[in-house]
Design a protein around this motif. Structure first.
Motif, PDB file in Angstrom:
ATOM      1  N   ALA A 308       0.850  -1.185   0.000  1.00 55.96           N
ATOM      2  CA  ALA A 308       0.000   0.000   0.000  1.00 55.96           C
ATOM      3  C   ALA A 308       0.883   1.231   0.000  1.00 55.96           C
ATOM      4  O   ALA A 308       1.891   1.290   0.710  1.00 55.96           O
ATOM      5  CB  ALA A 308      -0.915   0.007   1.224  1.00 55.96           C
ATOM      6  N   VAL A 309       0.508   2.219  -0.809  1.00 52.69           N
ATOM      7  CA  VAL A 309       1.230   3.488  -0.858  1.00 52.69           C
ATOM      8  C   VAL A 309       0.242   4.595  -0.521  1.00 52.69           C
ATOM      9  O   VAL A 309      -0.826   4.688  -1.129  1.00 52.69           O
ATOM     10  CB  VAL A 309       1.853   3.733  -2.243  1.00 52.69           C
ATOM     11  N   VAL A 310       0.585   5.411   0.468  1.00 57.29           N
ATOM     12  CA  VAL A 310      -0.272   6.507   0.916  1.00 57.29           C
ATOM     13  C   VAL A 310       0.363   7.818   0.489  1.00 57.29           C
ATOM     14  O   VAL A 310       1.487   8.136   0.897  1.00 57.29           O
ATOM     15  CB  VAL A 310      -0.457   6.481   2.445  1.00 57.29           C
ATOM     16  N   LYS A 311      -0.328   8.572  -0.347  1.00 58.00           N
ATOM     17  CA  LYS A 311       0.180   9.865  -0.812  1.00 58.00           C
ATOM     18  C   LYS A 311      -0.645  10.987  -0.215  1.00 58.00           C
ATOM     19  O   LYS A 311      -1.850  11.065  -0.422  1.00 58.00           O
ATOM     20  CB  LYS A 311       0.149   9.944  -2.340  1.00 58.00           C
ATOM     21  N   LYS A 312       0.025  11.820   0.543  1.00 58.79           N
ATOM     22  CA  LYS A 312      -0.583  13.030   1.066  1.00 58.79           C
ATOM     23  C   LYS A 312      -0.024  14.208   0.269  1.00 58.79           C
ATOM     24  O   LYS A 312       0.748  14.016  -0.660  1.00 58.79           O
ATOM     25  CB  LYS A 312      -0.287  13.162   2.556  1.00 58.79           C
ATOM     26  N   SER A 313      -0.384  15.407   0.632  1.00 55.24           N
ATOM     27  CA  SER A 313       0.005  16.559  -0.174  1.00 55.24           C
ATOM     28  C   SER A 313       1.520  16.669  -0.333  1.00 55.24           C
ATOM     29  O   SER A 313       2.023  16.977  -1.400  1.00 55.24           O
ATOM     30  CB  SER A 313      -0.543  17.846   0.456  1.00 55.24           C
ATOM     31  N   ASP A 314       2.272  16.396   0.741  1.00 58.12           N
ATOM     32  CA  ASP A 314       3.728  16.542   0.665  1.00 58.12           C
ATOM     33  C   ASP A 314       4.456  15.360   1.287  1.00 58.12           C
ATOM     34  O   ASP A 314       5.603  15.484   1.704  1.00 58.12           O
ATOM     35  CB  ASP A 314       4.156  17.837   1.368  1.00 58.12           C
ATOM     36  N   ASN A 315       3.807  14.223   1.340  1.00 57.80           N
ATOM     37  CA  ASN A 315       4.421  13.073   2.002  1.00 57.80           C
ATOM     38  C   ASN A 315       3.931  11.783   1.352  1.00 57.80           C
ATOM     39  O   ASN A 315       2.784  11.695   0.916  1.00 57.80           O
ATOM     40  CB  ASN A 315       4.061  13.087   3.495  1.00 57.80           C
ATOM     41  N   GLY A 317       3.947   7.499   2.093  1.00 61.72           N
ATOM     42  CA  GLY A 317       4.239   6.401   3.011  1.00 61.72           C
ATOM     43  C   GLY A 317       4.082   5.064   2.314  1.00 61.72           C
ATOM     44  O   GLY A 317       3.213   4.889   1.450  1.00 61.72           O
ATOM     45  N   PHE A 318       4.934   4.108   2.680  1.00 67.48           N
ATOM     46  CA  PHE A 318       4.922   2.783   2.066  1.00 67.48           C
ATOM     47  C   PHE A 318       4.632   1.730   3.136  1.00 67.48           C
ATOM     48  O   PHE A 318       5.207   1.774   4.228  1.00 67.48           O
ATOM     49  CB  PHE A 318       6.269   2.478   1.394  1.00 67.48           C
TER      50      PHE A 318
END
Length: 664
Positions: A308-315, A317-318
């Motif tokens: 799973a890859v979590v993309k926030k505005s400037d970050n 996470g894997f």
């Protein structure tokens, strides 16, 4: 306003009147001196009266201002002492010199003088507050949140070295709770895709296929329902999910446990089911949320899936990604890529090929393979190549002997690249790691061929991307493309050997990350004229390198968890080559499942080579150090750091890797 200004021009003041009187007195005195003298006396009186009135008025205003200042001092003193806002005055070292009643009530302490404010307010750092200048800081005390503003006051202006700091504490609990509720209720978007849906069903008996499909749907549905999410299946192997941010944080805290639950499905399927999940969080609009989720899904698929890859505005996470990528059995995509690449080559003025900095056998071999594809289409081709190294010295010299290949440096290539140039990047997808990153900003058409797991940095503007993490090497991918470029492909013997050498290096003599398609590519190269004896000779080392490698292996130590660690001596040459080879050799020791070798590439740069037998994902470990690679082969480069600090960082990353694994 304009009319008022016009009228004021015609309103005379006292001086104007006196000047008129003086004029008339002068005229009268000219004709009659007696009356003129009397007029002069009256004029003198008026002049005296004017100046006296002005003086009295100034004195009156001075006294008024003085009284007002005195009153304001009293008001200010009263306002500070009785301010409803908590106030505290501290020295530059943080010791409290004054505070009001509301501040003592806020911290529930009445005896604060000479105490350091950082001692009784948890999390408060005075230097952090001062660095923010006009900005406020949020500090939580008990169940309330305060915004802290400050002003620095010089109380000794003569010496300019005595300062105190006034801190203003504004209760912003209601605003904080409102903001928290807003963020918790914002939507998050998940895209879920079954990585190997077709392969799983293909390897499952027909009678059990509905059971597998139903079990996948059931487990995904159950997982999302626990998060109060809305799920919609829009294709046979794809789902879209919406949920609130508060539940998204719960998913992250549990490390996306659905990845493990799906992998445990056993209802007649012969191979495990894996998922790729792309998550978009904190998008300003739903369209931006969708953009984040799709970008995260591209990252998850580009890194081999099962994560799973979590993309926030400037970050970014894997989560997950600790299993091997599954090899695709068909070559449809390779055929499509080959035809698309052929068309792009034909439409281009010339082609520039480049791999990564400090090229290895896979990077150079893939570049030579693409060079052949371009020459077969009768187009000008250039290989960007700045400097050779010990790892590719033998191959580079053999290629240079032919005189048939154009090698150009980073400076030289800038004179031939245009908007109509096609740029082909091989064996890397990180812009700053290419031989000449500037080329990527000039050319409009970029093709990317890589086998590494995708990282956060990526060549975003590629018109054609062929990233297959299951592949052993970039040479394997280029070999497959060559087979479909033309019906009868022309390839030179040295080119076939260069491609085979790249595959051999990255597979450690066909013992790691080797699938059916790897052997098919190797056999095609063998038929194309590659001599395995010549390929082996390309890997021959000199005596110094061999002895240095043996020394590194000798000095290795077990740091726990069956992981070996060693350091290259600072006086050896060809450190990158020795480190990589030593890391491979350490895996031959019974009981060792992973190895890391460190060494100095220069005075300010330390390299780390990581290898594993597959049980430990060295790519995930070295990714925390800014590196990347594969599950079994990875590397990292660190600048301006000591060897001791690098070892500490590496051991910390290993500990975090195993802690995450235990939580999952």
């Amino acid at each position: 306003m304009k009319n008022n200004r016009f009228m004021k021009m015609w309103i005379p003041d006292t001086k104007f009147h006196l000047w008129i009187m003086a004029l008339f007195v002068g005229i009268i005195a000219y004709y009659n001196r007696v009356i003129g003298a009397m007029g002069l006396f009256v004029l003198a009186y008026f002049v005296y009266y004017k100046f006296k009135i002005q003086y009295d008025r100034k004195e009156m205003w001075k006294n008024y201002v003085k009284d007002l200042s005195s009153d304001m001092d009293s008001v200010t003193r009263h306002a500070v002492l009785n301010s409803p806002m908590p106030l505290v005055v501290v020295e530059v070292d943080g010791n409290v010199s004054w505070y009001n009643k509301n501040f003592s009530e806020m911290v529930e302490n009445e005896d604060l003088l000479e105490q350091n404010i950082e001692d009784f307010i948890t999390g408060f750092k005075l230097d952090h507050i001062l660095k923010k200048k006009d900005e406020s800081s949020e500090i939580m005390i008990k169940d309330k949140v305060y915004q802290v503003f400050h002003s620095v006051i010089n109380i000794d202006k003569e010496h300019d070295d005595k300062y105190i700091i006034m801190l203003y504490w504004i209760d912003s609990t209601n605003y904080y709770n409102l903001k928290l509720a807003y963020n918790n209720e914002k939507p998050s978007m998940l895209l879920i895709e079954v990585d190997n849906y077709d392969d799983v069903l293909k390897e499952t008996e027909e009678a059990n296929r509905p059971l597998v499909i139903a079990e996948i749907d059931r487990r995904i549905g159950l997982w999302t329902s626990r998060m109060n999410a809305i799920i919609k299946k829009y294709q046979k192997d794809k789902y879209v999910v919406f949920l609130e941010n508060r539940n998204m944080e719960l998913m992250e805290s549990k490390k996306f446990i659905i990845l493990d639950e799906i992998r445990e499905i056993e209802v007649g399927n012969k191979i495990p089911v894996t998922l790729s999940i792309g998550v978009g969080v904190n998008g300003k609009t739903l369209a931006q949320l969708d953009e984040y989720a799709r970008a995260a899904m591209d990252l998850a698929l580009g890194r081999g899936g099962d994560q799973a890859v979590v993309k926030k505005s400037d970050n970014i996470g894997f989560y997950g990604g600790k299993t091997k990528a599954v090899e695709k059995s068909n070559k449809v995509r390779a055929r499509v890529i080959a035809h698309a690449l052929r068309q792009l080559i034909d439409e281009s003025r010339n082609v520039i090929i480049m791999g990564h900095k400090y090229p290895d056998m896979d990077s150079l071999g893939a570049a030579i393979g693409v060079y052949r594809a371009v020459k077969n289409r009768n187009k000008d081709a250039y290989i960007v190549f700045n400097q050779s190294n010990a790892g590719i010295k033998n191959l580079y010299e053999e290629v240079k002997k032919t005189g048939a290949y154009r090698f150009v440096t980073s400076d030289e290539v800038l004179s031939v690249v245009t908007k109509e140039t096609l740029v082909v990047v091989v064996d890397t997808h990180i812009p700053n790691l290419t031989q000449c990153p500037e080329v990527l900003h000039i050319a409009d058409k970029i093709v990317l061929i890589d086998h590494h797991r995708r990282g956060a940095e990526f060549i975003e503007n590629a018109v054609l991307t062929y990233m297959q993490t299951y592949a052993s090497s970039a040479c394997e991918l280029v070999t497959e493309i060559l087979q479909y470029m033309e019906e009868k492909i022309k390839i030179e013997k040295i080119e076939a050997e260069a491609l085979l050498a790249g595959i051999t290096v990255d597979t450690k003599n066909f013992s790691f990350k080797t699938g059916v398609r790897t052997f098919e590519a190797a056999s095609w190269l063998r038929r194309a004229g590659a001599d395995t004896t010549n390929v082996r000779q390309l890997f021959q080392d000199d005596l110094e390198t061999f002895v240095a490698r043996a020394e590194v292996v000798k000095n290795a130590r077990d740091i726990g968890r069956n992981i070996a660690l060693s350091i290259c001596p600072s006086d050896i040459e060809n450190t990158p080559l020795v480190a990589a080879q030593a890391a491979d050799e350490l895996l031959n020791i019974r009981g060792i499942v992973a190895s890391f070798v460190l060494g100095f590439r220069s005075e300010k740069e330390i390299i780390v080579s990581g290898r594993s037998l597959g049980d430990i994902n060295v790519q995930v470990i070295l990714e925390k150090l800014g590196g990347g690679g594969h599950l079994t082969v990875a590397g990292a480069q660190l600048n301006d750091i000591s060897m001791e600090e690098t070892i500490k960082k590496l051991e910390q990353s290993i500990d975090e890797y195993f802690e995450d694994g235990e939580e999952e």
